[in-house]
Design a protein around this motif. Structure first.
Motif, PDB file in Angstrom:
ATOM      1  N   THR A  83       1.265  47.064  79.859  1.00 21.93           N
ATOM      2  CA  THR A  83       2.122  46.059  79.227  1.00 21.93           C
ATOM      3  C   THR A  83       2.944  45.322  80.275  1.00 21.93           C
ATOM      4  N   ILE A  84       3.523  46.055  81.217  1.00 20.36           N
ATOM      5  CA  ILE A  84       4.334  45.445  82.272  1.00 20.36           C
ATOM      6  C   ILE A  84       3.475  44.502  83.129  1.00 20.36           C
ATOM      7  N   LYS A  85       2.258  44.913  83.431  1.00 18.78           N
ATOM      8  CA  LYS A  85       1.385  44.094  84.281  1.00 18.78           C
ATOM      9  C   LYS A  85       0.979  42.782  83.615  1.00 18.78           C
ATOM     10  N   ARG A  86       1.157  42.687  82.309  1.00 17.89           N
ATOM     11  CA  ARG A  86       0.850  41.435  81.625  1.00 17.89           C
ATOM     12  C   ARG A  86       1.871  40.343  81.963  1.00 17.89           C
ATOM     13  N   LEU A  87       3.036  40.751  82.471  1.00 20.90           N
ATOM     14  CA  LEU A  87       4.055  39.781  82.862  1.00 20.90           C
ATOM     15  C   LEU A  87       3.593  39.049  84.121  1.00 20.90           C
ATOM     16  N   LEU A 135       4.335  42.657  72.358  1.00 18.89           N
ATOM     17  CA  LEU A 135       4.312  43.683  71.311  1.00 18.89           C
ATOM     18  C   LEU A 135       4.064  43.066  69.935  1.00 18.89           C
ATOM     19  N   LYS A 136       4.639  41.893  69.710  1.00 15.19           N
ATOM     20  CA  LYS A 136       4.407  41.204  68.429  1.00 15.19           C
ATOM     21  C   LYS A 136       2.947  40.797  68.305  1.00 15.19           C
ATOM     22  N   ASP A 137       2.373  40.309  69.402  1.00 12.09           N
ATOM     23  CA  ASP A 137       0.960  39.919  69.392  1.00 12.09           C
ATOM     24  C   ASP A 137       0.070  41.123  69.095  1.00 12.09           C
ATOM     25  N   GLU A 138       0.392  42.268  69.690  1.00  8.01           N
ATOM     26  CA  GLU A 138      -0.402  43.473  69.479  1.00  8.01           C
ATOM     27  C   GLU A 138      -0.280  43.970  68.050  1.00  8.01           C
ATOM     28  N   SER A 139       0.929  43.871  67.478  1.00  8.61           N
ATOM     29  CA  SER A 139       1.110  44.361  66.100  1.00  8.61           C
ATOM     30  C   SER A 139       0.383  43.469  65.095  1.00  8.61           C
ATOM     31  N   LYS A 140       0.167  42.199  65.423  1.00  7.32           N
ATOM     32  CA  LYS A 140      -0.589  41.308  64.544  1.00  7.32           C
ATOM     33  C   LYS A 140      -2.057  41.717  64.498  1.00  7.32           C
ATOM     34  N   CYS A 141      -2.544  42.269  65.605  1.00  9.22           N
ATOM     35  CA  CYS A 141      -3.953  42.683  65.685  1.00  9.22           C
ATOM     36  C   CYS A 141      -4.197  43.980  64.932  1.00  9.22           C
ATOM     37  N   ASP A 142      -3.160  44.788  64.735  1.00  9.51           N
ATOM     38  CA  ASP A 142      -3.324  46.080  64.065  1.00  9.51           C
ATOM     39  C   ASP A 142      -3.553  45.973  62.609  1.00  9.51           C
TER      40      ASP A 142
END
Length: 142
Positions: A83-87, A135-142
């Motif tokens: 997640t950090i590396k996505r920055l 995190l919001k983007d990931e929760s949309k995929c769930d």
């Protein structure tokens, strides 16, 4: 879950592991303090285990829990690192790694990065806002 809660999970798991290690140390001390009492009186056949046996069983059980927790901590740190590396900002990455993976204090991070403490907090807030988007983007995929 807020971005800060998400990022702080590793610290709490690490603290639980350390607590269990302290418990093992205490149980080891208890097990080594056990002494046998010599007596000509017959033993109680209903007595299931000695104090030392109980301590050893508890130690083994705690060690198994610690190993599972360590595996979970490694997996969690990998996930947080991804997640950090996505920055895109290296400054954000370094600050978040130092805080949430190395568990450094704000003062130590500020000194290491040659920032004022206020600037450290500001960078942290900005980085968490970016993490929040991921995190919001990931929760949309769930």
């Amino acid at each position: 879950m807020t971005p800060k809660e998400y990022m702080s999970q590793a610290r709490y798991l690490d603290e639980r592991i350390n607590s269990k290690i302290q418990q093992i140390t205490s149980l080891n001390e208890l097990a080594t303090k056990c002494t046998s009492t010599l007596s000509d009186m017959p033993k109680n056949p209903n007595k299931t285990a000695s104090q030392m046996e109980n301590a050893i069983i508890n130690i083994i059980s705690l060690e198994e829990e610690i190993n599972k927790d360590i595996d979970s901590l490694v997996d969690l740190k990998r996930e947080i690192m991804r997640t950090i590396k996505r920055l895109s900002c290296t400054e954000y990455q370094i600050l978040l790694e130092k805080r949430y993976l190395c568990f450094l204090s704000w003062e130590k991070i500020a000194v290491d990065l040659n920032f004022s403490i206020q600037h450290t907090y500001r960078i942290h807030d900005e980085a968490l806002k970016k993490i929040s988007i991921f995190l919001k983007d990931e929760s949309k995929c769930d």
